[in-house]
Design an enzyme around this catalytic site. Structure first.
Site, short mmCIF file in Angstrom:
data_model
loop_
_atom_site.label_atom_id
_atom_site.label_comp_id
_atom_site.label_asym_id
_atom_site.label_seq_id
_atom_site.Cartn_x
_atom_site.Cartn_y
_atom_site.Cartn_z
N ASP A 69 41.41 36.55 37.77
CA ASP A 69 40.44 37.62 37.74
C ASP A 69 40.06 37.92 39.19
O ASP A 69 40.22 37.04 39.90
CB ASP A 69 39.43 37.83 36.76
CG ASP A 69 38.83 35.91 37.44
OD1 ASP A 69 39.17 35.08 37.45
OD2 ASP A 69 38.29 35.84 35.86
N ASN A 111 29.38 31.93 27.79
CA ASN A 111 28.79 32.48 27.02
C ASN A 111 30.91 32.30 26.64
O ASN A 111 31.38 33.59 25.42
CB ASN A 111 28.71 34.34 27.04
CG ASN A 111 29.64 34.28 28.24
OD1 ASN A 111 31.10 33.89 28.83
ND2 ASN A 111 29.37 35.99 28.26
N HIS A 151 33.47 33.29 27.87
CA HIS A 151 34.52 33.36 28.35
C HIS A 151 35.90 33.51 29.02
O HIS A 151 35.32 31.60 29.54
CB HIS A 151 33.82 34.51 29.57
CG HIS A 151 33.72 34.93 30.09
ND1 HIS A 151 32.21 34.83 31.20
CD2 HIS A 151 34.35 33.61 31.48
CE1 HIS A 151 32.10 34.22 32.39
NE2 HIS A 151 33.05 33.33 32.06
N GLU A 164 35.25 38.78 28.61
CA GLU A 164 33.53 38.93 27.93
C GLU A 164 33.78 39.09 26.48
O GLU A 164 34.65 39.62 25.56
CB GLU A 164 32.88 39.93 28.58
CG GLU A 164 32.71 39.27 30.52
CD GLU A 164 31.43 38.60 31.07
OE1 GLU A 164 31.91 37.28 30.01
OE2 GLU A 164 31.10 38.94 31.67
C1 GLP Z 1 34.01 32.67 36.22
C2 GLP Z 1 35.38 32.83 36.23
C3 GLP Z 1 36.21 31.82 35.25
C4 GLP Z 1 35.38 31.12 34.97
C5 GLP Z 1 34.33 30.85 34.80
C6 GLP Z 1 33.75 29.56 34.96
O1 GLP Z 1 33.29 33.82 35.82
N1 GLP Z 1 35.60 34.26 36.26
O2 GLP Z 1 37.79 32.21 34.84
O3 GLP Z 1 35.53 30.40 34.19
O4 GLP Z 1 33.45 31.27 35.98
O5 GLP Z 1 32.88 28.82 35.95
P1 GLP Z 1 32.08 27.78 36.47
O6 GLP Z 1 33.60 26.82 36.58
O7 GLP Z 1 31.71 27.40 37.37
O8 GLP Z 1 31.69 27.55 35.92
#
Ligand code: GLP
Length: 242
Positions: A67, A136, A138, A143
């Site tokens: 993404d 959440n 995702h 989402e």
């Molecule tokens: C962002 C990314 C996700 C990732 C998430 C987790 O939202 N788009 O792909 O899984 O962060 O983030 P963190 O590892 O900082 O908790």
């Protein structure tokens, strides 16, 4: 789903890096699906260490990131393209031209989604997709409510996700983009193998719902239950509610 609980975040990241390295050694031309976020920074540091100390080579592999934020130029400090370059791509022997991140600045983001999806297919498909987990539930930026057969597309980020990622934008919520472009859940499920890494207490509830709950579009990661070859590596805190 195969779940291996590790003691802490550092051990979980190292175990994830070792799994990725094993797949890469078995198939040097592997197509890797990569992710961003704080969890992944530790995994990427592990891969850089394996490249430096153990001769792990990325020279023949290709990569597709999950993404990217919409509206951030690739050299913006918070653009996933820039993070991937500085945390991994610039530190190993992968060819930058073989790394792919959706273009959040594309004038037509819907067309960019279709182009990205087609380039994954043209590569022969993703061999190993690595995933982090949103608080959440995702995966990528899919989402709650995302269809399990969704494909690469533009999405509107929830307030929960923007708040979760706000520390990366100097704590300023208004700086966190409202939209992103993400591989869909269907795109992710098409990978031949999936590795989900989740660390920290803030992920415990989402992880329990993803693994033990029913498949539910309100918990995007629960779609992974449908995948025939999915490994989950949580640390003890993230696994607390399993
Ligand atoms: C962002 C990314 C996700 C990732 C998430 C987790 O939202 N788009 O792909 O899984 O962060 O983030 P963190 O590892 O900082 O908790």
């Amino acid at each position: 789903m195969h779940v291996t609980v590790l003691a802490d975040a550092a051990e979980a990241a190292q175990a994830a890096a070792l799994l990725i390295a094993a797949r890469l050694r078995a198939d040097p031309a592997l197509v890797l699906g990569l992710a961003t976020g704080r969890t992944m920074q530790a995994v990427h540091a592990g891969l850089v260490g394996l490249h430096r100390d153990k001769g792990l080579s990325f020279a023949r592999c290709r990569s597709f990131n999950l993404d990217e934020y919409a509206g951030l130029p690739p050299d913006d400090a918070n653009a996933y393209r820039r993070t991937m370059n500085s945390d991994l791509f610039d530190l190993v022997d992968i060819r930058l031209s073989d790394t792919h991140v959706p273009d959040g600045m594309a004038p037509d983001l819907d067309a960019e989604g279709r182009r990205y999806e087609a380039s994954i297919v043209a590569s022969g498909g993703i061999g190993l997709q690595v995933l982090g987990l949103g608080e959440n539930g995702h995966i990528g930026f899919n989402e709650p409510g995302s269809a399990f057969d969704s494909r690469t597309r533009v999405v509107t980020l929830t307030m929960a996700t923007r708040s979760q990622n706000r520390p990366l934008f100097g704590g300023r919520l208004e700086r966190v983009p409202r939209r992103a472009i993400t591989m869909g859940i269907g795109t992710i499920l098409a990978a031949r193998e999936i590795l989900l890494v989740a660390t920290g207490a803030s992920k415990a509830e989402a992880l329990a719902r993803a693994i033990n709950g029913p498949g539910d579009v309100q918990v995007p990661a629960s779609a992974l239950q449908r995948h025939p070859c999915c490994t989950v590596i949580p640390d003890a805190e993230a696994a607390a509610s399993l």
